[in-house]
Design an enzyme around this catalytic site. Structure first.
Site, mmCIF file in Angstrom:
data_model
loop_
_atom_site.group_PDB
_atom_site.id
_atom_site.type_symbol
_atom_site.label_atom_id
_atom_site.label_comp_id
_atom_site.label_asym_id
_atom_site.label_seq_id
_atom_site.Cartn_x
_atom_site.Cartn_y
_atom_site.Cartn_z
ATOM 1 N N LYS A 14 0.815 -1.214 0.000
ATOM 2 C CA LYS A 14 0.000 0.000 0.000
ATOM 3 C C LYS A 14 0.846 1.261 0.000
ATOM 4 O O LYS A 14 0.438 2.288 -0.548
ATOM 5 C CB LYS A 14 -0.956 0.011 1.199
ATOM 6 C CG LYS A 14 -2.121 -0.947 1.045
ATOM 7 C CD LYS A 14 -3.294 -0.554 1.928
ATOM 8 C CE LYS A 14 -4.484 -1.469 1.709
ATOM 9 N NZ LYS A 14 -5.558 -1.265 2.666
ATOM 10 N N LYS A 63 -4.962 -9.258 -7.141
ATOM 11 C CA LYS A 63 -6.154 -9.428 -6.291
ATOM 12 C C LYS A 63 -7.293 -8.535 -6.786
ATOM 13 O O LYS A 63 -7.040 -7.403 -7.201
ATOM 14 C CB LYS A 63 -5.748 -8.980 -4.883
ATOM 15 C CG LYS A 63 -6.473 -9.611 -3.755
ATOM 16 C CD LYS A 63 -5.843 -9.194 -2.435
ATOM 17 C CE LYS A 63 -6.076 -7.722 -2.150
ATOM 18 N NZ LYS A 63 -5.698 -7.315 -0.794
ATOM 19 N N LYS A 86 -10.796 -2.929 -4.385
ATOM 20 C CA LYS A 86 -11.642 -1.731 -4.429
ATOM 21 C C LYS A 86 -10.966 -0.605 -5.178
ATOM 22 O O LYS A 86 -11.620 0.257 -5.744
ATOM 23 C CB LYS A 86 -11.874 -1.226 -3.007
ATOM 24 C CG LYS A 86 -12.709 -2.103 -2.135
ATOM 25 C CD LYS A 86 -12.626 -1.604 -0.692
ATOM 26 C CE LYS A 86 -13.564 -2.395 0.211
ATOM 27 N NZ LYS A 86 -13.391 -2.042 1.629
#
Ligand code: AMP
Ligand code: TRP
Length: 333
Positions: free
Chosen positions: A114, A198, A201
């Protein structure tokens, strides 16, 4: 045996099929078992580890609660609340931070993903995010934590933190060491556009995911455009090696139909992807559209959702408030 279940989902919008199959579908099954005590938390304090728009955050908190209820979690049976309403989460997180070695956090792969290339610019909150997650779980003496595969490392850290606290303060079994509940199969749903990434969102391409608020046309279109390869569908699992897109679509089909991958391969082996895609779009629509409609109905009823969240926070506060007082006593406050 009765289980104490705790899990959380971030209110960061675009809840998708990965969230549903990896986590929320399991929440519903656990909610339906009379013996379990379940707590499902909208983890809004986790959401602000990256920048959020104020109005959108408010809407996303309600939408996440609406998604829980629309998927089948009964707010009369399980506690549904948002994290920022119960002060003990942040307080517990601080106390646990003070006894967690930095070395343990430096191993967390989600932070590395992230934070990206420029780690110096990532927030301190993003770095200590897993300690807040440990606080969430440990304050409720949770015995089991249902999550997708990507949260496995954070749960291992939670277990280590609980054990270290009990040892450091000589209070054996005070913090309960929780078990992860991660489905063996289908706990990692991949992007429809890239079988190695993956489903997420934050993927800029909406075609990469099925959102839980998608319409039937959107679901059909996204499945039609999903990436595949040029070989026919095999009839054995071994032959799916190095075919991530095929494996993902067959996995999604198996998971949503509650059947083994082996059975799905027997059903589709030798056929073309267009056959699988037709069936997949149909079953996804039949499962997701009722949820999507119910989410849309519930988000218009802000009063109802706010009441569920407030009642939930009051119940959660009773449990977490007591635990945090005991924690303070143990530490010497
Ligand atoms: P988040 O949206 O990051 O708060 O995740 C909520 C839950 O969904 C967690 O239990 C995650 O492990 C799970 N989850 C998120 N993305 C996926 C995915 N692509 N496949 C399976 N589970 C997922
Ligand atoms: N970190 C989890 C995720 O991103 C969300 C989360 C926060 C959570 N606190 C939790 C999950 C406690 C389980 C238990 O998916």
């Amino acid at each position: 045996m009765s289980k104490k279940i705790f899990s959380g989902v971030q209110p960061t919008g675009n809840l998708h099929l990965g969230n549903y199959l990896g986590a929320i579908k399991n929440f519903v099954e656990l909610n339906n078992d009379k013996q379990n005590e379940c707590i499902f938390c909208v983890v809004d304090l986790h959401a602000i580890t990256v920048k959020q728009d104020k109005d959108q955050l408010k809407n996303n908190i309600r939408e996440t609660a609406a998604t829980f209820i629309a998927s089948g979690i009964d707010p009369n049976k399980s506690i549904i609340f948002n994290q920022s309403k119960v002060y003990a989460h942040a307080e517990g997180s601080w106390m646990l931070s003070c006894m967690t070695p930095m070395g343990w956090l430096n191993r967390m792969t989600q932070f590395k993903e992230k934070a990206g290339k420029d780690k110096e610019k990532a927030s301190v909150g993003l770095y200590i995010y897993p300690i807040l997650m440990a606080s969430d779980i440990l304050l409720y003496d949770a015995t089991h934590v249902p999550v997708g595969e990507d949260q496995k490392q954070h749960l291992e850290l939670t277990r280590d933190i609980a054990q270290k606290f009990n040892k450091d303060f000589n209070c054996k079994d005070f913090l309960k060491v929780p078990e992860p509940l991660i489905k063996k199969n289908f706990s990692r749903i991949m992007s429809l556009k890239n079988g190695l990434k993956k489903m997420s969102k934050s993927d800029p391409s909406d075609l990469s995911r099925i959102n839980l608020t998608d319409s039937e046309d959107e679901i059909i279109n996204k499945i039609k455009k999903a990436k595949t390869d040029s070989l026919p569908i095999p009839n054995e699992e071994q032959k799916l090696k190095d075919r991530p897109e095929a494996e993902n679509l067959l996995g999604i089909y198996s998971s949503i139909s509650n059947q083994s991958l082996d059975k799905t391969l027997k059903e589709f082996g030798g056929k073309n992807f267009s056959d699988l895609k037709n069936e997949l779009a149909e079953i996804l629509s039949s499962k997701i559209i009722p949820i999507s409609n119910e989410i849309k109905r519930l988000i218009n009823d802000e009063k109802y959702l706010d009441k569920i969240l407030l009642d939930g926070a009051n119940k959660a506060e009773q449990i977490a408030g007591k635990k945090i007082e005991e924690m303070k006593e143990i530490i010497g406050f």
